[in-house]
Design a protein around this motif. Structure first.
Motif, mmCIF file in Angstrom:
data_model
loop_
_atom_site.group_PDB
_atom_site.id
_atom_site.type_symbol
_atom_site.label_atom_id
_atom_site.label_comp_id
_atom_site.label_asym_id
_atom_site.label_seq_id
_atom_site.Cartn_x
_atom_site.Cartn_y
_atom_site.Cartn_z
ATOM 1 N N TRP A 39 6.179 5.598 -9.112
ATOM 2 C CA TRP A 39 7.012 4.531 -9.662
ATOM 3 C C TRP A 39 8.143 4.170 -8.704
ATOM 4 C CZ3 TRP A 39 12.215 4.336 -11.250
ATOM 5 C CH2 TRP A 39 12.924 5.524 -11.069
ATOM 6 N N ASN A 40 8.654 5.186 -7.963
ATOM 7 C CA ASN A 40 9.797 4.945 -7.084
ATOM 8 C C ASN A 40 9.385 4.513 -5.683
ATOM 9 O OD1 ASN A 40 8.742 7.438 -6.456
ATOM 10 N ND2 ASN A 40 10.717 8.455 -6.178
ATOM 11 N N ALA A 41 8.134 4.027 -5.538
ATOM 12 C CA ALA A 41 7.694 3.434 -4.275
ATOM 13 C C ALA A 41 7.262 1.993 -4.501
ATOM 14 C CB ALA A 41 6.555 4.247 -3.669
ATOM 15 N N ARG A 84 10.748 -5.899 -13.521
ATOM 16 C CA ARG A 84 10.938 -7.119 -12.747
ATOM 17 C C ARG A 84 10.384 -6.823 -11.361
ATOM 18 N NH1 ARG A 84 12.858 -11.345 -14.864
ATOM 19 N NH2 ARG A 84 14.088 -11.291 -16.770
ATOM 20 N N ASP A 85 9.517 -7.716 -10.878
ATOM 21 C CA ASP A 85 8.819 -7.450 -9.632
ATOM 22 C C ASP A 85 9.689 -7.766 -8.411
ATOM 23 O OD1 ASP A 85 8.778 -10.222 -9.279
ATOM 24 O OD2 ASP A 85 6.658 -10.429 -9.810
ATOM 25 N N LEU A 86 9.082 -7.781 -7.228
ATOM 26 C CA LEU A 86 9.835 -8.001 -5.995
ATOM 27 C C LEU A 86 10.426 -9.395 -5.905
ATOM 28 C CD1 LEU A 86 7.484 -6.179 -3.452
ATOM 29 C CD2 LEU A 86 9.451 -5.251 -4.709
ATOM 30 N N HIS A 87 9.958 -10.319 -6.765
ATOM 31 C CA HIS A 87 10.502 -11.671 -6.815
ATOM 32 C C HIS A 87 11.418 -11.844 -8.026
ATOM 33 C CE1 HIS A 87 7.700 -12.702 -3.640
ATOM 34 N NE2 HIS A 87 6.720 -12.190 -4.358
ATOM 35 N N GLY A 134 12.995 1.091 -8.924
ATOM 36 C CA GLY A 134 11.952 2.010 -8.475
ATOM 37 C C GLY A 134 11.889 2.107 -6.971
ATOM 38 N N GLY A 135 12.954 2.547 -6.346
ATOM 39 C CA GLY A 135 12.974 2.758 -4.909
ATOM 40 C C GLY A 135 12.707 1.481 -4.144
ATOM 41 N N THR A 136 12.029 1.611 -3.012
ATOM 42 C CA THR A 136 11.640 0.459 -2.205
ATOM 43 C C THR A 136 10.131 0.484 -2.028
ATOM 44 O OG1 THR A 136 11.990 1.734 -0.171
ATOM 45 C CG2 THR A 136 13.821 0.381 -0.946
ATOM 46 N N ALA A 137 9.548 -0.697 -1.875
ATOM 47 C CA ALA A 137 8.100 -0.792 -1.709
ATOM 48 C C ALA A 137 7.701 -0.161 -0.380
ATOM 49 C CB ALA A 137 7.654 -2.242 -1.760
ATOM 50 N N LYS A 138 6.700 0.725 -0.429
ATOM 51 C CA LYS A 138 6.192 1.381 0.780
ATOM 52 C C LYS A 138 4.992 0.609 1.297
ATOM 53 C CE LYS A 138 9.019 4.947 0.574
ATOM 54 N NZ LYS A 138 9.810 4.611 -0.605
ATOM 55 N N LYS A 147 0.826 -1.199 0.000
ATOM 56 C CA LYS A 147 0.000 0.000 0.000
ATOM 57 C C LYS A 147 0.863 1.253 0.000
ATOM 58 C CE LYS A 147 -4.199 -1.829 2.013
ATOM 59 N NZ LYS A 147 -5.287 -1.587 2.973
ATOM 60 N N LEU A 148 0.310 2.309 -0.543
ATOM 61 C CA LEU A 148 0.995 3.583 -0.635
ATOM 62 C C LEU A 148 1.136 4.210 0.738
ATOM 63 C CD1 LEU A 148 2.072 5.773 -2.539
ATOM 64 C CD2 LEU A 148 -0.246 6.650 -2.724
ATOM 65 N N ALA A 149 2.317 4.708 1.038
ATOM 66 C CA ALA A 149 2.561 5.280 2.343
ATOM 67 C C ALA A 149 1.937 6.662 2.497
ATOM 68 C CB ALA A 149 4.064 5.374 2.598
ATOM 69 N N SER A 150 1.675 7.324 1.409
ATOM 70 C CA SER A 150 1.069 8.647 1.457
ATOM 71 C C SER A 150 0.075 8.766 0.322
ATOM 72 C CB SER A 150 2.151 9.729 1.308
ATOM 73 O OG SER A 150 1.573 11.003 1.114
#
Length: 205
Positions: free
Chosen positions: A169-171, A138-141, A195-199, A20-23
């Protein structure tokens, strides 16, 4: 085809594994793109089967003004597609390992089908084609995944079948490989950026 103005979001789906989006207000950031790169086979095949979708003129780059109304449309379209399409793998759906891109003609599909459907709905809602870009990551896996990038005056936002929230994109934490050119959907440009780290948000009670 259902217009965006009449979209109805159904009951909330289970989201225990969703990022989920942090903000609610995304940071202004745009991915830096490189030069032209190879066009995905799935897009070429899609264009062969649906030539009217791809025989379009080149246009100047454009972005979406991220008003509250436009953000609401983005959210509704993302959730509408995510909840109305039954997820099924490319092979199980089409019986081939070759990427098959299409609209959800039978209500089923993988990530490409979700992204194409969202692109179509947003164009029907009046969003400029040049701001709606099919994107390969490429996803988180570290597996191949396709999402829709929306170019806005507040940065690049992502519509993703694995996440109901609209994220910058960068979250995402994804590694961005390539996407459509803003000017010409049949030209693809390289990105090659993380794209950054997943928030994540702690679920509210």
């Amino acid at each position: 085809m259902v217009g965006v103005s009449s979209l109805q979001v159904g009951p909330a789906a289970a989201q225990s594994s969703l990022v989920k989006l942090a903000s609610t207000r995304p940071a202004a950031s745009s991915a830096t793109v490189g030069g032209s790169t190879s066009v995905p086979y799935g897009w070429l095949d899609f264009c062969h089967r649906r030539p009217k979708e791809c025989k379009v003129p080149a246009l100047p780059a454009a972005s979406v003004k991220l008003t509250a109304q436009n953000m609401s449309i983005l959210k509704r379209v993302n959730q509408k597609a995510n909840r109305s399409i039954k997820p099924v793998s490319n092979y199980d759906h089409w019986g081939t390992m070759m990427d098959h891109w299409d609209y959800p003609v039978d209500g089923k599909g993988d990530c490409k089908i979700y992204a194409l459907y969202k692109r179509k709905l947003l164009q029907e809602a009046g969003f400029p084609r040049q701001a709606l870009l099919m994107t390969v990551v490429r996803d988180l896996h570290n597996e191949g995944h396709t999402i829709l990038t929306v170019k806005t005056d507040k940065g690049d936002l992502v519509l993703d079948n694995m996440v109901d929230e609209i994220r910058p994109w960068n979250a995402t934490g994804y590694y961005f490989l390539k996407r459509q050119s803003q000017q010409n959907p049949n030209t693809w440009v390289s990105i090659n950026q993380r794209g950054g780290t997943a928030k994540r948000l702690t679920p509210s009670s």
